[in-house]
Design a protein around this motif. Structure first.
Motif, PDB file in Angstrom:
ATOM      1  N   ASP A  53       1.135  -1.094   0.040  1.00 49.88           N
ATOM      2  CA  ASP A  53       0.388   0.244   0.182  1.00 49.88           C
ATOM      3  C   ASP A  53       0.714   1.205   0.049  1.00 49.88           C
ATOM      4  O   ASP A  53       2.163   1.277   0.257  1.00 49.88           O
ATOM      5  CB  ASP A  53      -0.444   0.176   1.388  1.00 49.88           C
ATOM      6  N   LYS A  54       0.015   2.683  -0.301  1.00 51.40           N
ATOM      7  CA  LYS A  54       1.119   3.795  -0.103  1.00 51.40           C
ATOM      8  C   LYS A  54       1.955   3.474   0.969  1.00 51.40           C
ATOM      9  O   LYS A  54       3.081   4.440   0.282  1.00 51.40           O
ATOM     10  CB  LYS A  54       0.517   4.934  -0.251  1.00 51.40           C
ATOM     11  N   ASP A  55       1.511   3.345   2.279  1.00 49.87           N
ATOM     12  CA  ASP A  55       2.428   3.501   3.490  1.00 49.87           C
ATOM     13  C   ASP A  55       3.257   2.224   3.865  1.00 49.87           C
ATOM     14  O   ASP A  55       4.361   3.002   5.155  1.00 49.87           O
ATOM     15  CB  ASP A  55       1.264   3.547   4.792  1.00 49.87           C
ATOM     16  N   HIS A  56       2.890   1.156   3.219  1.00 57.58           N
ATOM     17  CA  HIS A  56       3.768   0.167   3.342  1.00 57.58           C
ATOM     18  C   HIS A  56       3.674  -0.524   4.779  1.00 57.58           C
ATOM     19  O   HIS A  56       4.584  -0.671   5.625  1.00 57.58           O
ATOM     20  CB  HIS A  56       5.347   0.508   2.768  1.00 57.58           C
ATOM     21  N   SER A  57       2.480  -0.449   5.071  1.00 52.63           N
ATOM     22  CA  SER A  57       1.687  -1.038   6.200  1.00 52.63           C
ATOM     23  C   SER A  57       3.240  -2.145   6.588  1.00 52.63           C
ATOM     24  O   SER A  57       2.818  -2.909   6.080  1.00 52.63           O
ATOM     25  CB  SER A  57       0.132  -0.924   6.812  1.00 52.63           C
ATOM     26  N   LYS A  58       2.393  -2.274   8.165  1.00 54.89           N
ATOM     27  CA  LYS A  58       3.333  -3.984   8.367  1.00 54.89           C
ATOM     28  C   LYS A  58       2.469  -4.473   9.409  1.00 54.89           C
ATOM     29  O   LYS A  58       1.728  -3.577  10.033  1.00 54.89           O
ATOM     30  CB  LYS A  58       4.568  -3.695   9.069  1.00 54.89           C
ATOM     31  N   LEU A  59       2.184  -6.338   9.303  1.00 51.51           N
ATOM     32  CA  LEU A  59       1.426  -6.732  10.013  1.00 51.51           C
ATOM     33  C   LEU A  59       2.416  -7.550  10.690  1.00 51.51           C
ATOM     34  O   LEU A  59       2.966  -8.336  10.136  1.00 51.51           O
ATOM     35  CB  LEU A  59       0.317  -7.346   9.076  1.00 51.51           C
ATOM     36  N   GLN A  60       1.970  -7.403  12.203  1.00 49.69           N
ATOM     37  CA  GLN A  60       2.225  -8.910  13.051  1.00 49.69           C
ATOM     38  C   GLN A  60       1.716 -10.287  12.589  1.00 49.69           C
ATOM     39  O   GLN A  60       0.545 -10.195  13.394  1.00 49.69           O
ATOM     40  CB  GLN A  60       2.477  -8.553  14.192  1.00 49.69           C
ATOM     41  N   VAL A  61       2.257 -11.131  12.267  1.00 50.75           N
ATOM     42  CA  VAL A  61       1.714 -12.492  12.166  1.00 50.75           C
ATOM     43  C   VAL A  61       1.020 -13.200  13.133  1.00 50.75           C
ATOM     44  O   VAL A  61       2.483 -13.487  13.840  1.00 50.75           O
ATOM     45  CB  VAL A  61       1.872 -13.250  11.152  1.00 50.75           C
ATOM     46  N   ALA A  62      -0.067 -13.017  14.120  1.00 56.83           N
ATOM     47  CA  ALA A  62      -0.434 -14.168  15.275  1.00 56.83           C
ATOM     48  C   ALA A  62      -1.023 -16.033  14.752  1.00 56.83           C
ATOM     49  O   ALA A  62      -0.177 -16.046  15.306  1.00 56.83           O
ATOM     50  CB  ALA A  62      -0.717 -13.347  16.120  1.00 56.83           C
ATOM     51  N   GLU A  63      -0.870 -15.806  13.874  1.00 55.56           N
ATOM     52  CA  GLU A  63      -2.506 -16.953  13.508  1.00 55.56           C
ATOM     53  C   GLU A  63      -1.897 -16.810  12.222  1.00 55.56           C
ATOM     54  O   GLU A  63      -2.040 -16.315  11.223  1.00 55.56           O
ATOM     55  CB  GLU A  63      -3.404 -17.013  13.645  1.00 55.56           C
ATOM     56  N   ILE A  64      -1.317 -18.419  11.261  1.00 56.65           N
ATOM     57  CA  ILE A  64      -2.172 -18.662   9.912  1.00 56.65           C
ATOM     58  C   ILE A  64      -3.022 -19.911   9.774  1.00 56.65           C
ATOM     59  O   ILE A  64      -2.613 -20.432  10.910  1.00 56.65           O
ATOM     60  CB  ILE A  64      -1.059 -18.877   9.409  1.00 56.65           C
ATOM     61  N   THR A  65      -4.305 -19.729   9.443  1.00 59.34           N
ATOM     62  CA  THR A  65      -5.076 -20.683   9.312  1.00 59.34           C
ATOM     63  C   THR A  65      -4.429 -22.542   8.900  1.00 59.34           C
ATOM     64  O   THR A  65      -4.860 -22.777   9.035  1.00 59.34           O
ATOM     65  CB  THR A  65      -6.581 -19.919   8.746  1.00 59.34           C
ATOM     66  N   ASP A  66      -3.984 -21.781   7.551  1.00 61.00           N
ATOM     67  CA  ASP A  66      -4.102 -22.970   7.112  1.00 61.00           C
ATOM     68  C   ASP A  66      -2.256 -23.058   7.561  1.00 61.00           C
ATOM     69  O   ASP A  66      -1.144 -22.722   7.834  1.00 61.00           O
ATOM     70  CB  ASP A  66      -3.252 -21.860   5.321  1.00 61.00           C
ATOM     71  N   SER A  67      -2.343 -24.222   8.083  1.00 60.33           N
ATOM     72  CA  SER A  67      -1.126 -24.863   8.644  1.00 60.33           C
ATOM     73  C   SER A  67       0.042 -24.845   8.195  1.00 60.33           C
ATOM     74  O   SER A  67       1.317 -25.465   8.724  1.00 60.33           O
ATOM     75  CB  SER A  67      -1.301 -25.393   9.862  1.00 60.33           C
ATOM     76  N   SER A  68      -0.478 -25.185   6.822  1.00 60.66           N
ATOM     77  CA  SER A  68       1.483 -25.463   6.120  1.00 60.66           C
ATOM     78  C   SER A  68       1.357 -24.632   5.502  1.00 60.66           C
ATOM     79  O   SER A  68       2.502 -25.143   4.971  1.00 60.66           O
ATOM     80  CB  SER A  68       0.424 -27.174   4.729  1.00 60.66           C
ATOM     81  N   PHE A  69       1.204 -23.771   5.872  1.00 58.32           N
ATOM     82  CA  PHE A  69       2.024 -22.371   4.902  1.00 58.32           C
ATOM     83  C   PHE A  69       3.170 -21.980   5.996  1.00 58.32           C
ATOM     84  O   PHE A  69       2.443 -21.770   7.281  1.00 58.32           O
ATOM     85  CB  PHE A  69       1.474 -21.272   4.421  1.00 58.32           C
ATOM     86  N   HIS A  70       4.071 -21.976   5.680  1.00 58.93           N
ATOM     87  CA  HIS A  70       5.382 -20.842   6.270  1.00 58.93           C
ATOM     88  C   HIS A  70       5.830 -19.419   5.923  1.00 58.93           C
ATOM     89  O   HIS A  70       6.541 -20.009   4.601  1.00 58.93           O
ATOM     90  CB  HIS A  70       6.282 -22.084   6.668  1.00 58.93           C
ATOM     91  N   LEU A  71       5.932 -18.602   6.471  1.00 55.58           N
ATOM     92  CA  LEU A  71       7.037 -17.154   6.298  1.00 55.58           C
ATOM     93  C   LEU A  71       8.370 -17.539   5.786  1.00 55.58           C
ATOM     94  O   LEU A  71       8.634 -18.385   6.357  1.00 55.58           O
ATOM     95  CB  LEU A  71       5.982 -16.711   6.985  1.00 55.58           C
TER      96      LEU A  71
END
Length: 105
Positions: A53-71
């Motif tokens: 986005d225009k502000d390059h907002s950041k998100l802290q990930v507490a949970e991912i519903t798809d447990s097979s996906f790894h950041l």
């Protein structure tokens, strides 16, 4: 054996409600785009998502519903999220979120 008809009907109705399938929610698709960034240089932070986005907002990930996906740092992703207002973090950057839909771009 003497069955009381109203009790049998009520029991059958209750069983039908308990075991019925839920109507699937319409898949809205993963509508946000971002990149996984390594923010370990900031106290209490780790991998975060930086929105495109225009502000390059950041998100802290507490949970991912798809447990097979790894950041992984540098990963380009499409995703949906829900902000979690009942969570706290010592990382002072970005909203705390649950990732509801995620895929690599």
């Amino acid at each position: 054996m003497n069955l009381n008809l109203p009790v049998v009907i009520a029991g059958a109705g209750l069983a039908a409600m308990l075991f019925s399938c839920k109507t699937p929610q319409k898949d809205m698709g993963c509508r946000f785009e971002g990149e996984v960034v390594d923010m370990t240089g900031l106290d209490g932070c780790g991998l975060m998502i930086q929105l495109n986005d225009k502000d390059h907002s950041k998100l802290q990930v507490a949970e991912i519903t798809d447990s097979s996906f790894h950041l992984k740092a540098g990963q380009k992703i499409r995703f949906n999220y829900t902000e979690l207002h009942d969570r706290a973090s010592i990382c002072m950057a970005g909203k705390i979120v649950r990732i509801d839909c995620i895929k690599e771009r």
